[in-house]
Write an enzyme that holds these catalytic residues in place. Sequence first.
Site, PDB file in Angstrom:
ATOM      1  N   THR A   1       0.827  -1.207   0.000  1.00  0.00           N
ATOM      2  CA  THR A   1       0.000   0.000   0.000  1.00  0.00           C
ATOM      3  C   THR A   1       0.862   1.259   0.000  1.00  0.00           C
ATOM      4  OG1 THR A   1      -1.634  -1.246   1.272  1.00  0.00           O
ATOM      5  CG2 THR A   1      -1.937   1.134   1.170  1.00  0.00           C
TER       6      THR A   1
ATOM      7  N   LYS B   1       3.252 -11.633   8.060  1.00  0.00           N
ATOM      8  CA  LYS B   1       2.055 -11.041   7.481  1.00  0.00           C
ATOM      9  C   LYS B   1       1.667 -11.891   6.285  1.00  0.00           C
ATOM     10  CE  LYS B   1      -0.015  -7.425   4.819  1.00  0.00           C
ATOM     11  NZ  LYS B   1       0.151  -6.336   3.857  1.00  0.00           N
TER      12      LYS B   1
ATOM     13  N   TYR C   1       6.797 -11.745   5.094  1.00  0.00           N
ATOM     14  CA  TYR C   1       5.650 -11.141   4.410  1.00  0.00           C
ATOM     15  C   TYR C   1       5.339 -12.021   3.192  1.00  0.00           C
ATOM     16  CZ  TYR C   1       3.024  -7.402   1.911  1.00  0.00           C
ATOM     17  OH  TYR C   1       2.091  -6.662   1.231  1.00  0.00           O
TER      18      TYR C   1
ATOM     19  N   VAL D   1      -2.944  -6.382   9.214  1.00  0.00           N
ATOM     20  CA  VAL D   1      -2.225  -5.306   8.534  1.00  0.00           C
ATOM     21  C   VAL D   1      -3.141  -4.848   7.402  1.00  0.00           C
ATOM     22  CG1 VAL D   1      -0.170  -4.632   7.252  1.00  0.00           C
ATOM     23  CG2 VAL D   1       0.004  -6.345   9.073  1.00  0.00           C
TER      24      VAL D   1
END
Lengths: 302, 302, 302, 302
Positions: free
Chosen positions: B46, B165, B136, B207
Amino acid sequence: MNLEGIITALVTPFDEKGKIVESSLRKLCKFQLNKQVNGLLILGTTGEGISLNLEERKLVAEIVVDELKGKLPIMVHVGSSNINEVFSLAKHAVDIGADSITSITPYFFKMSDKEIFDFYLELSKNVPNDYPVYLYNFPTATGNDITPEVIKKLIEETNNILGIKYSSDNMMRIQEYLKLQNPNFKVFTGADQLFYPMLCLGCDGLVSGNANIFPELFVTVFKSFKKNDHKTAKLFHQYGNEIAKLFKYGNIPAIKAGMKLREIDGGYVRRPFRNLCEEEKNKLQKEFSLIFDQILNLKPLE
Amino acid sequence: MNLEGIITALVTPFDEKGKIVESSLRKLCKFQLNKQVNGLLILGTTGEGISLNLEERKLVAEIVVDELKGKLPIMVHVGSSNINEVFSLAKHAVDIGADSITSITPYFFKMSDKEIFDFYLELSKNVPNDYPVYLYNFPTATGNDITPEVIKKLIEETNNILGIKYSSDNMMRIQEYLKLQNPNFKVFTGADQLFYPMLCLGCDGLVSGNANIFPELFVTVFKSFKKNDHKTAKLFHQYGNEIAKLFKYGNIPAIKAGMKLREIDGGYVRRPFRNLCEEEKNKLQKEFSLIFDQILNLKPLE
Amino acid sequence: MNLEGIITALVTPFDEKGKIVESSLRKLCKFQLNKQVNGLLILGTTGEGISLNLEERKLVAEIVVDELKGKLPIMVHVGSSNINEVFSLAKHAVDIGADSITSITPYFFKMSDKEIFDFYLELSKNVPNDYPVYLYNFPTATGNDITPEVIKKLIEETNNILGIKYSSDNMMRIQEYLKLQNPNFKVFTGADQLFYPMLCLGCDGLVSGNANIFPELFVTVFKSFKKNDHKTAKLFHQYGNEIAKLFKYGNIPAIKAGMKLREIDGGYVRRPFRNLCEEEKNKLQKEFSLIFDQILNLKPLE
Amino acid sequence: MNLEGIITALVTPFDEKGKIVESSLRKLCKFQLNKQVNGLLILGTTGEGISLNLEERKLVAEIVVDELKGKLPIMVHVGSSNINEVFSLAKHAVDIGADSITSITPYFFKMSDKEIFDFYLELSKNVPNDYPVYLYNFPTATGNDITPEVIKKLIEETNNILGIKYSSDNMMRIQEYLKLQNPNFKVFTGADQLFYPMLCLGCDGLVSGNANIFPELFVTVFKSFKKNDHKTAKLFHQYGNEIAKLFKYGNIPAIKAGMKLREIDGGYVRRPFRNLCEEEKNKLQKEFSLIFDQILNLKPLE
């Protein structure tokens, strides 16, 4: 430049620490020139381009152009996740006299058709109006796909987008691309294992990582096809498939290990790739020799 | 640091030309702090991290740490296709006093399990032994997937890999991750729309990109769940889904446009993204207001 | 009938030659009744319904209804690739006093939304206006998917479509179904491994093949959840996952072999399935005993 | 029988109530014979075989064999979800003098390689030792896939498995099948749109639903290819693609509507399919006429 035929997606030779080895790179250039391929794509997927920084990418391009300028068409891959870097690399390729550029679509992020169109339009405008730009579509690696509609619009609105490299086994889609083909728009497949049927359908050539190891094989397919010798083209295509299976379909560490078997030096891979271990290399060598001998016994090999 | 709860995947505000706007970035930090989220992830998906160059990434990290140090845990995303850059960014994050780092798996290239393991092992060793590193995993964006077996081995062989994540709607896989969970290994989901059921299964937090716009929503889900108030958690989860649908599941241009509706400035997106046009923005504003009013009328919103 | 909770997807016991074994079938009915499940689905996927001919399917329905009528709600699966057969089986279920019917979507052929809608509309009209009909969506087996829009229209235009069984791990989609839920439309999951989070999201129950072996496990999850005891529900859900993994996620030959471990006789599978060999059975028995003992040592098991 | 070339996957004509229309069926047989196709596959996917009951399937087979026996090779599809029915239909095909049978893999249920092998082995043994049996692999419809290894073992252990129909656009997989090819094992593609490149790779022919409408097109591709006239083969292949796109890639209601445009009567589709409405038919007619005229203007059409 009327590009067609076999374009080797050249590996970039690194030393054990990941540094570019200029001498090896120059030798690879000579090897490919000698084997009569029709062009080189440098710093693409097989060339580990996106693993390098801007300076390293410029250096590779400069060495290859210096070595082959006027002898073999050089296409420089300029794709990056940082779009400013794409334009900077494109400008550099023009400046040093490379013959054309290509760029992968944006990757990692999911793009809309409009965003993909805008990207290539802007890229096209960042180089001279008559400087050749090739699209590069590799949907399973990027998560994005260039539709025929987007290409059609790009052809209409630009003057220098001259073709596409399509790395996929989707034969339906490539037939749609082939309908857009004309003297000024070329379609190259990136799938060794579909090369001969793709030629039959009208593709202009192949961009191949395995051609680092065995360019003769693909050159023979192409030359035979052009002479309308389908039998030979098909036979060498089938050997190409054996090679492809051996090198796990374009796996870069395997390709570099395989090159040693032909007494050329592709060097080490760069992180995050892992070099093959001795055991893997020995297994590969044995399997490769087996196929290699079979192929060398075939007559029409050029 | 015992990280849990809502971690906002902060957007990076750019001006029309793609330059970072420090003042807006600082305001976003204040907004998130004020809304009582539990942490920030900067320069992630993002945050358009991989679209920026090294200097720009360092600058963003420095601004955010300067603004929030000691007030809110900051996790810096250091992933890049250039592995040297990953290590350089990791060192920088440590040096400026960010609380933790995370890195996406290698992307674009298809990696083996061994290569993924090696990557995170090396990353872990490039920061101090007690400096928190998070995995991640975003398989649809990267083409690579971190298996539970790889994680298990990483936990065994390192001291500072503290969690993951996981951006996916694969509920089977996350249940396997949750079996690896312990006080020192946290599992965060990146899927807003599965947040509440993920909490029920034992996830440590979320998240979220949409938390740029509406952090209260997710904070309320988390706080309600912790107080064993499943009814409220479920209700706000459902509103979160309405928001997610509105912003097309984490679409960055839509998130940035959406932020303006809350009177905060996420700025422009960076190429290759395209900013929403006026018509799209107006449509979004209308739809957003509708849901916003409904939610504000609900009592337990914090 | 206000159906909710655990519905066992009953296996159909065959002898070595594929003949239905009535005595075993009656014993399975008694076992399930005794274990306090909330209903039975017969002749579904786990029941190998589509492997049987019309007469065999009617016979199974008659035996089960005779055994359990008034004691346990019986849902008869009437799906077939021959649509005339679907209607014939539906009429038979009504005639013998089964409590409800369900039918898988058409399969093998790719259907449009309109064709799926028409199919269920016609099915609904082929039974009395107040006779309960359930949809059954299993996209990976059928190649067809029932959209929320189709369901919405079916609810509007019929009186007796009371719910859906959804066999998939798509948590986004089931949340859309749950928005259609009301006192007269129930949503059952067919995914044991998502049962507890599905309950949290509002599902009405589970249709389970593994409940042939271990109904107590799923009954405990459901009862605990209804008493708001999330801790117990989650714990037994996790054991359910261990069982699911053991029986390879609903593999019918494995389920039938597993039943023997609980001293009930699910019989042989019908062609084209293959019965487990002795070695496979022994391995399964050993692994099952291990988990079984762990679970029996837990207190709240009902 | 040395089967090769164009095999039309014949539609089954029904009246508005779903009853088989014998007179239309006989006319379709005459039309195909007249158009010089190389064989018929009846009661397959396009023939809506699995929508019919046992008696209906036998009736269709009897009519076609009666009409064409000795004039055109007839392959009867005997696949069903009820395996007893498969064997019963196989025996019937032999008894009435059909030339060969084929069966789709088991479908709906997920099968192991061993189960798929056992199925075809048993089928092979249920007909005389020298009676031709063809495999039929359509993975996207069945959820099951016949691996080259399974085929290899079937070829070794049986005498009468003579080939495979493969309905897929997976060109990698079909190249593996082609390596198994020999005078006694034939590979037919079911993908009109890949017919010409498949021929180039060595396929023996095409099983086509669109050949119900336009057999000349595919016959011309095949005959041209056999005469080594690649140019004509490719040209007609490209027209075949236009037709395929028009009829939405083998959509049965569209094929039946399309047949009317050639003044033959494919009748109505059977439930659960939906017949095209007038508007859809008119649109189709207009588009079809356009292509039809173009093709008829080409010389080499046979």
